[in-house]
Write an enzyme that holds these catalytic residues in place. Structure first.
Site, short mmCIF file in Angstrom:
data_model
loop_
_atom_site.label_atom_id
_atom_site.label_comp_id
_atom_site.label_asym_id
_atom_site.label_seq_id
_atom_site.Cartn_x
_atom_site.Cartn_y
_atom_site.Cartn_z
N THR A 1 0.82 -1.21 0.00
CA THR A 1 0.00 0.00 0.00
C THR A 1 0.86 1.27 0.00
O THR A 1 1.89 1.32 0.66
CB THR A 1 -0.90 -0.01 1.24
OG1 THR A 1 -1.75 -1.16 1.16
CG2 THR A 1 -1.76 1.23 1.33
N GLU B 1 -6.85 -5.60 3.58
CA GLU B 1 -6.84 -6.77 2.68
C GLU B 1 -8.07 -6.76 1.78
O GLU B 1 -8.69 -7.79 1.55
CB GLU B 1 -6.78 -8.08 3.49
CG GLU B 1 -5.87 -8.10 4.69
CD GLU B 1 -4.42 -7.69 4.40
OE1 GLU B 1 -4.07 -7.60 3.21
OE2 GLU B 1 -3.68 -7.43 5.34
N GLY C 1 2.68 -2.38 8.22
CA GLY C 1 3.00 -2.75 9.60
C GLY C 1 4.41 -3.28 9.74
O GLY C 1 4.99 -3.80 8.78
#
Lengths: 692, 692
Positions: free
Chosen positions: B152, B447, B191
């Site tokens: 992303t 997701e 993350g």
């Protein structure tokens, strides 16, 4: 790897950038933002907002940069410092009470002083007798004392009659003895009380002795009554030995607020601690005088519920402002049917699946606006009537404020979250909706849980139906009664006028559905004598239907050509407002389609036609969306949102917040699990800046 | 005021206390909790849970007492310390990978190492070629390197094809050059990357030169491909000069996770940085080989979606466990129809308005359980097939996992919040649902956004309808195809078998509705050639209907007498499971009643009868509610909830957390606004304890 790297290109978003896009969005509509803003909020409000905002912006304590990173104790301290600063500004600048409340709104924090300036002052001024008001109000207004409102207990919230704290009258000492018989009697959740307040309104069961002496005394309970009690020393700020008090700890949102707990152990207060405007205990005879109208005791609660309804519009408008601006700017995917490879990606707000989540909420903000205004007017009228001894409109206020509080806070809470989710990943970050959401979530629960209070609407409406059913000639005086009567005397059992004829028929369909549900509830309860609890789910549906009809009614009233405020607006704005009315009415109807169908209010053909109508309406409203949210005039400072900022510089702001304002980047960490060492050294935040 | 006060009575809740009530609740049902638990979770899982929990409980770093009070940087540090400790325990105790994941689940924190153990390892093992796997996997498994997954970007999330990061092949140096052309190309949200990772999978547009030289080179893009990149020095943990990287700042939940941003400036990586199992660039010729089946690239995503569906049951069961236990204990109001003044207050869970919010969610947890299992089996089967070169079930897995991910996470996210709200005020505090809610909220977005991915379901189903429509004889091989065919050949256009005949007819009604919507969508898109985007809202409804039918199908399969696992259970449990099936199927149907009606799947008479059926079912399930949640065996340590603890000591725990574990009570504050002094002295927390 130490070669000099030129990062300048990396600081610019891909074109077209947000500022360009938002400019193009504004150019697509000719709605006059200022006229619409004046119409919605009044020129006085907007001037006040500008004037007060200028002062708030000058004070560094109101900067929001780091607040989401703070520990809970530091967050409370920041809130306390902000609360002090606001009151200091009020003194210094000669702000009115109204200016002060505007400053609180702009500061957008839950201040530890909040309960003092809200429930505490309202309760003393409404429930205190003349002598009590004369004594307490100057101290309260000067913030010499800081008060909390302690009603809810660990074991009892909604059921105020069930609270356990006792206030026993001691006729000898002419004192009340406050005592918590169990742990569950501990006051709980009461804002401002945990660390801040010096005083509290403690709501306790009033108990008067009927026989016996000393430990053998028997008491009769007269239900919950408010007592004003000093809970901390004015110098040391420590509680007396007979009170245990503290903050209850971290919770959802409200980090800056000290929600508290409090236990009493035979704590004595003087006779005049009991607020005695409506009910009193004679200090000589010990005799109790009850209020003329028991409803007045709930005056404070009704006030808070009405205020919640009035405030809902701006909370929702805020979320919608952020969503509309960001989703106009955000691009994602090309049109699937596009055959030209050079077609740009689509604005996310052009997807019907995004429109269907956001645009009805934009319409809802307007619906809440008109009913919030109507609610405010009903509250003011009722308070005035009560002061003159007239309790006529109190029942209506009580039920309408309950139903609307439930519906408006449900719509707003879920609306904020819907806006946040529609923004995808960035909705989780510097959207400005994280704190708004966490703080707003209390609203569906406080001041009467949203499910529980809908019973009050049903009770009111069943009573109306009962009164009308027993009578031969018309007794209708209110619109609600007229509607019930019209339904009662209708020959056919379906309305079916068709909702696409004119706006009035939409409203009538809503009212038909209400009447159908009212008589169904009346039948079940009053004729078939079904258990109350077995009907609670139906009552909840009834309250929702009734409150929806009120929203539609007030919206409909507002857009009548005969309404001078509305008639003043330019024709584009009037057209779009009417489209927003349709969008609100039709999407609500579509969501409740089966009830509209089975109540006979709308035909299946019309209901089947709703989705296409809604799609078409959204397409017409879409070009005006940015200007419509602009008209709510919510300052960037309040939005605190990289995504929703007026100038559209979304990505620049997101990046700036991440790398310039983030304390976690000030340290370097050691991820090697074989060592317990966490911090490896100072961070690369400085290095990042120097790179750029 | 310094007289000695006896507070002992104030430490006991009013009777009956929670422990007594929860004992009575358990005595009302004869469901065997252990048998049901073994059936749901397997004896192996339960033994593993006990064994691992024992170890986790020994380590002070996992204590949750103060975590909600911490600043963001301290919260990250706590997460990092916990992550290290878990891996240390794994080494020390010889835990399997599965034991480790159990420990992570029990620890119930978002660990900064999460992406390393999830997306990073999955991607390298699935997309790396043999040499790459041989080189990287040992380092990854030993945590010598810590990896993140950087797909992303600031400007692109769902539309992976739109990402801006470039990986240009330099045939001379035989290197890829990673470069972020704009700010919007910054990796974002990834993350583990912000502060923890040493490496990352960077997904970039693969660009191969087609003509020209040097700065004049023209490139052709081959779409997004994964590259493994070292992003920080293994010793200093500093990024190279050609990478800017950091944590993006505070957000909703996930405070312990370092979601990051990353910009590249002509950063060079070797040829073998590109993970090349399915597609590769020949280092000699510079020629590109594309994957045999492009779908395989999305393998990681499908895995994560399937995992999300599988995990949903326990997240929802956790919220329902807390709600059922607390709401059984909580008393509020007497029965309105009670005429005996000594009647006790009612258990909150006895109100239909509370049951209707909680008990269908209890049923939903079971529904998610069965479909989660089925999803897991389909995933395993498909992976196995793919390894063998068979892509037959991939399309079904892709569409089913998308639809179910969307529905399951919507149900779970809103279910957690519904449980929290149903608990009134205490839901905001030490309910254990605040962190659960904040962390779970990411699931509907990550997701694949829940609205966006429903298009994939529609695309799959329309394709099926198209294939069937063109054929004369039956081509159905899957249940979905059979259903579509049955509908296609049905003479009448309403199903109307009646849903109260038997369980199979309920399932058939769900499938009829799906078939109706599929052919409607097929008609609109394939025959009427309507624009794709104009149908998105219908597609979303179709996906929901399809996914609901899958939940009902798998639940129905599970409770067949022919199912040996089910047949093993005692008769009470079997009866209650069948009632839960009915409750799930009927409440879902009631919520979607208009669609069941207008699709001709269920008659209006049957739909009208649903609310009374649901009320009756809830009454029958109610006595078993506590044992049903007990059977999910969620440890108190995971619940971290004063309200949901197994022993029912709700009020004692709430009070203990407030006054023993709350740092805000360690200081005394000065509320006088005329001084800027905030802290007046040390707090009364110690004093409170000494009082008690």
């Amino acid at each position: 790897m130490a070669h000099k790297v030129d990062w300048s290109a990396a600081l610019r978003p891909a074109s077209p950038d947000g500022a360009t896009i938002i400019g193009e969005e504004r150019a697509r509509s000719n709605i006059s933002v200022d006229s619409l803003a004046n119409y919605l909020l009044t020129p006085e409000f907007l001037k006040q907002q500008d004037r007060v905002l200028k002062e708030v912006l000058k004070e560094p304590v109101f900067k929001k940069t780091n607040q989401a990173n703070l520990s809970r104790p530091d967050r409370y301290k920041l809130g306390l410092a902000r609360g002090k600063k606001l009151r200091q500004l009020q003194d210094k600048l000669g702000w009115s009470e109204d200016d002060y409340h505007m400053a609180v709104y702009l500061c957008d924090d839950v201040l530890p002083y909040h309960l003092h300036t809200a429930m505490f002052v309202t309760t003393v001024s409404q429930q205190g007798n003349d002598a009590q008001r004369a004594y307490w109000m100057p101290k309260i207004e000067a913030w010499e004392i800081i008060g909390a409102y302690a009603q809810t207990e660990l074991g009892h919230g909604s059921n105020v009659r069930g609270i356990e704290l006792e206030a026993k009258w001691d006729p000898k000492a002419k004192e009340f003895v406050l005592h918590s018989p169990h742990l569950t009697a501990s006051k709980w959740w009461n804002g401002t009380m945990g660390r801040t307040a010096t005083h509290a309104i403690a709501v306790a069961q009033l108990m008067l002795p009927v026989s016996g002496h000393g430990a053998e005394t028997k008491y009769q309970s007269y239900g919950p009554h408010p007592f004003i009690v000093q809970i901390r020393d004015s110098k040391t700020h420590q509680p007396p030995g007979s009170i245990i008090i503290g903050d209850i700890g971290p919770k959802y949102g409200y980090a800056s607020m000290d929600n508290g707990y409090m236990l009493f152990n035979n704590h004595r207060v003087p006779h005049d601690a009991m607020l005695s405007r409506y009910s009193r205990v004679d200090p000589g005879t010990g005799k109790y005088t009850k209020p003329e109208n028991p409803e007045v005791v709930y005056g404070t609660l009704t006030h808070v519920r009405a205020a919640i309804v009035m405030e809902a519009r701006l909370s929702l408008a805020r979320a919608v402002t952020v969503a509309v601006r960001y989703l106009s700017i955000r691009r994602q995917f090309k049109d699937k049917d596009s055959t030209n490879p050079s077609d740009p990606e689509m604005s996310v707000l052009d997807y019907p699946t995004v429109q269907i989540r956001i645009l009805p909420l934009l319409a809802t903000a307007f619906a809440l606006h008109y009913s919030g205004k109507a609610m405010g007017e009903l509250y003011t009228r009722t308070r005035k009537n009560i002061e003159e001894g007239d309790f006529e409109t109190l029942a209506e206020l009580h039920s309408t404020s309950s139903g609307l509080k439930s519906l408006a806070t449900d719509l707003t809470a879920s609306g904020i979250e819907t806006c946040r989710r529609a923004m995808g990943g960035h909705g989780f970050g510097a959207s400005g909706l994280v704190q708004l959401n966490a703080n707003y979530l209390s609203k569906p629960t406080v001041e009467g849980d949203n499910w529980m209070i809908t019973q009050q609407v049903a009770r009111y409406l069943i009573k109306k139906a009962k009164a009308l059913s027993g009578s031969v000639k018309s007794r209708a005086t209110t619109r609600t009664e007229e509607n019930l009567e019209r339904y009662m005397y209708a020959r056919q059992k379906t309305f079916n006028l068709g909702i696409f004829q004119d706006d009035a028929s939409i409203l009538q369909a809503y009212e038909w559905r209400v009447a159908y549900l009212v008589f169904k509830a009346y039948e079940a309860r009053e004729i078939q004598k079904k258990p109350w609890n077995s009907l609670l789910i139906d009552f909840h549906k009834l309250s929702r239907a009734y409150s929806q009809s009120i929203l539609v009614f007030n919206f409909h009233q507002a857009i009548q050509p005969t309404n001078p405020d509305f008639a003043h607006l330019d024709s584009t704005t009037r057209t779009v407002l009417r489209e927003l009315f349709h969008l609100f009415a039709f999407t609500t109807m579509d969501a409740e389609a089966r009830e509209f169908s089975s109540s006979g209010a709308v035909s299946n053909e019309d209901l089947d036609a709703l989705p296409a109508r809604v799609l078409e309406l959204m397409g017409r409203i879409r070009p005006h969306a940015v200007r419509l949210v602009d008209a709510w005039k919510i300052p960037d400072f309040v939005l605190d949102s990289a995504l929703g900022r007026y100038d559209g510089k979304v990505y620049e702001d997101l990046f700036d917040r991440a790398h310039r304002q983030n304390p976690l980047n000030n340290e370097t960490f050691n991820p090697d699990y074989r060592t317990d060492e966490i911090v490896l050294g100072s961070g690369d935040a400085g290095q990042i800046l120097s790179k750029l």
